[in-house]
Design an enzyme around this catalytic site. Structure first.
Site, PDB file in Angstrom:
ATOM      1  N   ASP A   1       0.817  -1.219   0.000  1.00 43.11           N
ATOM      2  CA  ASP A   1       0.000   0.000   0.000  1.00 43.11           C
ATOM      3  C   ASP A   1       0.844   1.260   0.000  1.00 43.11           C
ATOM      4  O   ASP A   1       0.403   2.307  -0.460  1.00 43.11           O
ATOM      5  CB  ASP A   1      -0.917   0.013   1.235  1.00 43.11           C
ATOM      6  CG  ASP A   1      -1.892  -1.157   1.243  1.00 43.11           C
ATOM      7  OD1 ASP A   1      -1.794  -2.019   0.359  1.00 43.11           O
ATOM      8  OD2 ASP A   1      -2.738  -1.208   2.148  1.00 43.11           O
TER       9      ASP A   1
ATOM     10  N   ASP B   1      -2.523   5.864  -2.963  1.00 45.34           N
ATOM     11  CA  ASP B   1      -1.890   4.765  -2.243  1.00 45.34           C
ATOM     12  C   ASP B   1      -1.110   3.977  -3.290  1.00 45.34           C
ATOM     13  O   ASP B   1      -1.559   3.847  -4.442  1.00 45.34           O
ATOM     14  CB  ASP B   1      -2.939   3.844  -1.610  1.00 45.34           C
ATOM     15  CG  ASP B   1      -3.535   4.404  -0.321  1.00 45.34           C
ATOM     16  OD1 ASP B   1      -3.256   5.570   0.031  1.00 45.34           O
ATOM     17  OD2 ASP B   1      -4.293   3.658   0.336  1.00 45.34           O
TER      18      ASP B   1
ATOM     19  N   HIS C   1      -7.474   0.124  -3.938  1.00 41.25           N
ATOM     20  CA  HIS C   1      -6.374  -0.784  -4.285  1.00 41.25           C
ATOM     21  C   HIS C   1      -6.756  -1.722  -5.435  1.00 41.25           C
ATOM     22  O   HIS C   1      -7.733  -2.452  -5.352  1.00 41.25           O
ATOM     23  CB  HIS C   1      -5.888  -1.583  -3.065  1.00 41.25           C
ATOM     24  CG  HIS C   1      -5.484  -0.651  -1.947  1.00 41.25           C
ATOM     25  ND1 HIS C   1      -5.405  -1.049  -0.642  1.00 41.25           N
ATOM     26  CD2 HIS C   1      -5.141   0.660  -1.962  1.00 41.25           C
ATOM     27  CE1 HIS C   1      -5.028  -0.013   0.104  1.00 41.25           C
ATOM     28  NE2 HIS C   1      -4.860   1.033  -0.683  1.00 41.25           N
TER      29      HIS C   1
ATOM     30  N   ASP D   1      -5.411  -4.403  -6.637  1.00 43.07           N
ATOM     31  CA  ASP D   1      -4.981  -5.800  -6.727  1.00 43.07           C
ATOM     32  C   ASP D   1      -6.041  -6.848  -6.373  1.00 43.07           C
ATOM     33  O   ASP D   1      -5.714  -8.020  -6.162  1.00 43.07           O
ATOM     34  CB  ASP D   1      -3.669  -6.030  -5.949  1.00 43.07           C
ATOM     35  CG  ASP D   1      -3.705  -5.487  -4.532  1.00 43.07           C
ATOM     36  OD1 ASP D   1      -4.764  -4.996  -4.104  1.00 43.07           O
ATOM     37  OD2 ASP D   1      -2.670  -5.552  -3.854  1.00 43.07           O
TER      38      ASP D   1
ATOM     39  N   CYS E   1      -1.026  -7.861  -1.095  1.00 41.37           N
ATOM     40  CA  CYS E   1      -1.023  -6.666  -0.235  1.00 41.37           C
ATOM     41  C   CYS E   1       0.166  -6.673   0.720  1.00 41.37           C
ATOM     42  O   CYS E   1       0.746  -5.632   1.017  1.00 41.37           O
ATOM     43  CB  CYS E   1      -2.276  -6.623   0.647  1.00 41.37           C
ATOM     44  SG  CYS E   1      -3.833  -6.822  -0.189  1.00 41.37           S
TER      45      CYS E   1
HETATM   46  N1  ARG Z   1     -10.551  -3.232  -2.354  1.00 42.21           N
HETATM   47  C1  ARG Z   1     -10.107  -4.595  -2.403  1.00 42.21           C
HETATM   48  C2  ARG Z   1     -11.276  -5.524  -2.164  1.00 42.21           C
HETATM   49  O1  ARG Z   1     -11.808  -5.582  -1.116  1.00 42.21           O
HETATM   50  C3  ARG Z   1      -9.016  -4.875  -1.409  1.00 42.21           C
HETATM   51  C4  ARG Z   1      -7.653  -4.532  -1.905  1.00 42.21           C
HETATM   52  C5  ARG Z   1      -6.600  -4.821  -0.892  1.00 42.21           C
HETATM   53  N2  ARG Z   1      -5.309  -4.550  -1.425  1.00 42.21           N
HETATM   54  C6  ARG Z   1      -4.264  -4.073  -0.763  1.00 42.21           C
HETATM   55  N3  ARG Z   1      -3.124  -3.876  -1.420  1.00 42.21           N
HETATM   56  N4  ARG Z   1      -4.346  -3.732   0.512  1.00 42.21           N
HETATM   57  O2  ARG Z   1     -11.697  -6.219  -3.041  1.00 42.21           O
END
Ligand code: ARG
Length: 373
Positions: free
Chosen positions: A121, A211, A260, A262, A368
Site C-alpha cells: 500500500d 496509495d 487498491h 490488486d 497486499c
Molecule cells: N478493495 C479490495 C477488495 O476488497 C481490497 C484490496 C486490498 N489490497 C491491498 N493492497 N491492501 O476487493
C-alpha cells in the site's frame, strides 16, 4: 525514541540489495513481507467508515489488536517469508513503530494508526526507484516510517537506487467530500456503488492523493485505479513524476470499496491479465481496447471460495485474486481459495498454496502484504 529502535539494520543475506522492478511477473529476487506487530484496530475517519461484523467481537473497540490475533497473523506472514526464502528469494521485514500513538499534524489528529502488514500500500517500486505514496487515510500518514530502515539501507547499498517520497498530503477537511457517507447505510453497498459508478468518490481534488497499491505495473505501462484512495490529481502527479511511462487511469464499476487495484486487475504474465468478473473495468476514453489491440487477453478471476469476508477483515471476498506471482510460471495463492488455485493451475502456473486468512484483518492477502525490491 532511541535511534536503534528505528534503525536495527540486521539484514543478513547474500543477495545484494539492488532496486530494480518493472512489472508484476518477472522473477522475484528480493521482496519485503509485512509484519503484524503492534497492529491496531482501524478507527473510522473522513475517508472511511469501518463496520465490523458483530461476531468478530471488536465493534466499538480500538487500540492494538489482541496479542493472540497478532501472533496468528505473524505465523502466516513468517511462513510466507520462509516459503520464498526457501526458493532463494531475499525477504526483508519492516520495523513496526508504536501504531497505538495518535497521528497529529497541524491539520488533524487521529487516535491511532494501523500497522505495517500491507507493504504494497505504501511503497511503489518502479525501475530503480522506490516511491513512498502520499497515502490518503489519516491513520496511515506515518506508515512509511516502518519501512524507512529498509528503504534507507537499499539507498545505502545501491548507488543507483532512487529514493523518493510524494508530497505529504494535508488530509484536513478539504481533502474529503464533506458528508460523503451521510444519510448512507454503510452496509448497503448499492448506495455507495451508485455514487462510485459515477466516479464520485470520497476524496476531493484538493491535493494529489494516492496509495501505492492503486497502481499495477506492466513495464512502461502502469495502470492506476481512480477511487477512494487515489484521486485524479494523484494520477496526474504520477503521470508527471514517471514521465517516461504511460500511466493509464482505470475505474471499476460495481465496486462498493474502490480501494487498491490488486483485487480488480492483476497482470499475470506478458499477454495475460486477470479481471474481476463482478467489477467491469472502465478504461480512459480512447483506450477502451488497449489490452486487445496490444494482443493481451483478459481472463476473469474464478469465483472466491468464501461467501463472506474473513470476520475481522474490512476487505472483500475478492482477496481470492490477491495472489503473488513469483515468476511467469509460479504463483503463491491462499490455500482455501480452491477455485482460484484450480484456475491458475489450468492457466499453466505452478501454484504454491499457503494459509493466510489469519493475516487478512491486518491489511489484506498475499499481494497486499508484499512489496517488490
Ligand atoms: N478493495 C479490495 C477488495 O476488497 C481490497 C484490496 C486490498 N489490497 C491491498 N493492497 N491492501 O476487493
Amino acid at each position: 525514541m532511541k535511534s536503534g529502535e528505528y534503525y536495527p539494520l540486521k539484514t543478513k543475506s547474500s543477495t545484494p540489495a539492488i532496486v530494480n522492478s518493472w512489472n508484476e511477473w518477472d522473477p522475484l529476487r528480493h521482496v519485503i513481507v509485512g509484519v503484524a506487530n503492534q497492529g491496531c484496530i482501524p478507527v473510522s475517519e473522513p475517508a472511511i467508515e469501518y463496520h465490523f461484523p458483530e461476531e468478530g467481537g471488536i465493534q466499538g473497540k480500538s487500540g492494538q489488536w489482541p496479542e493472540e490475533l497478532i501472533a496468528r497473523a505473524n505465523s502466516e506472514l513468517d511462513n510466507l517469508a520462509n516459503v520464498m526464502r526457501k526458493r532463494g528469494i531475499r525477504v526483508d521485514r519492516p520495523t513496526a513503530i508504536n501504531f497505538s500513538e495518535p497521528v497529529t499534524t497541524p491539520d488533524f489528529t487521529h487516535p491511532s494508526q494501523i500497522g505495517c502488514m500491507p507493504a504494497r500500500d505504501v511503497l511503489l517500486t518502479v525501475g530503480n526507484e522506490i516511491l513512498e505514496a502520499t497515502m490518503s487515510y489519516r491513520a496511515r500518514w506515518f506508515e512509511y516510517l516502518a519501512y524507512r530502515p529498509l528503504v534507507q539501507s537499499y539507498f545505502d547499498a545501491d548507488p543507483n537506487m532512487r529514493f523518493s517520497a510524494a508530497p505529504k498530503p494535508r488530509l484536513g477537511l478539504d481533502s474529503y467530500k464533506a458528508g460523503y457517507f451521510d444519510d448512507m447505510n454503510i452496509a448497503d453497498f448499492g448506495q455507495i456503488v451508485s455514487k462510485a459508478d459515477n466516479m464520485d468518490y470520497v476524496t476531493s481534488e484538493f491535493e494529489p492523493l494516492f496509495d501505492a497499491a492503486d497502481a499495477t505495473r506492466c513495464g512502461k505501462d502502469i495502470f492506476v485505479q481512480h477511487g477512494f484512495t487515489t484521486n485524479l490529481k494523484g494520477i496526474d502527479w504520477l503521470r508527471r513524476h514517471f514521465s517516461n511511462h504511460r500511466i493509464h487511469r482505470v475505474n471499476f464499476r460495481n465496486d462498493p470499496d474502490p480501494v487498491h487495484i490488486d483485487c480488480s486487475l492483476v497482470p499475470l504474465r506478458p499477454g495475460l491479465v486477470m479481471g474481476n468478473p463482478n467489477r467491469p473495468i472502465v478504461m480512459e476514453p480512447g483506450k477502451e481496447d488497449l489490452f486487445q489491440r496490444n494482443g493481451w487477453e483478459m481472463v476473469m478471476a474464478a469465483k472466491p471460495a468464501h461467501a463472506k469476508p474473513q470476520p475481522l477483515c474490512y476487505y472483500s471476498i475478492w482477496l481470492s485474486m490477491n495472489f503473488l506471482t513469483l515468476d511467469p510460471k509460479t504463483v503463491i495463492v491462499e490455500e482455501t481459495e480452491v477455485y482460484q488455485n484450480e484456475q491458475l493451475d489450468k492457466l499453466g502456473f505452478e501454484v504454491i498454496p499457503i494459509p493466510f486468512r489469519n493475516a487478512y484483518p491486518f491489511g489484506g492477502s498475499i499481494h497486499c502484504a508484499t512489496a517488490d525490491v
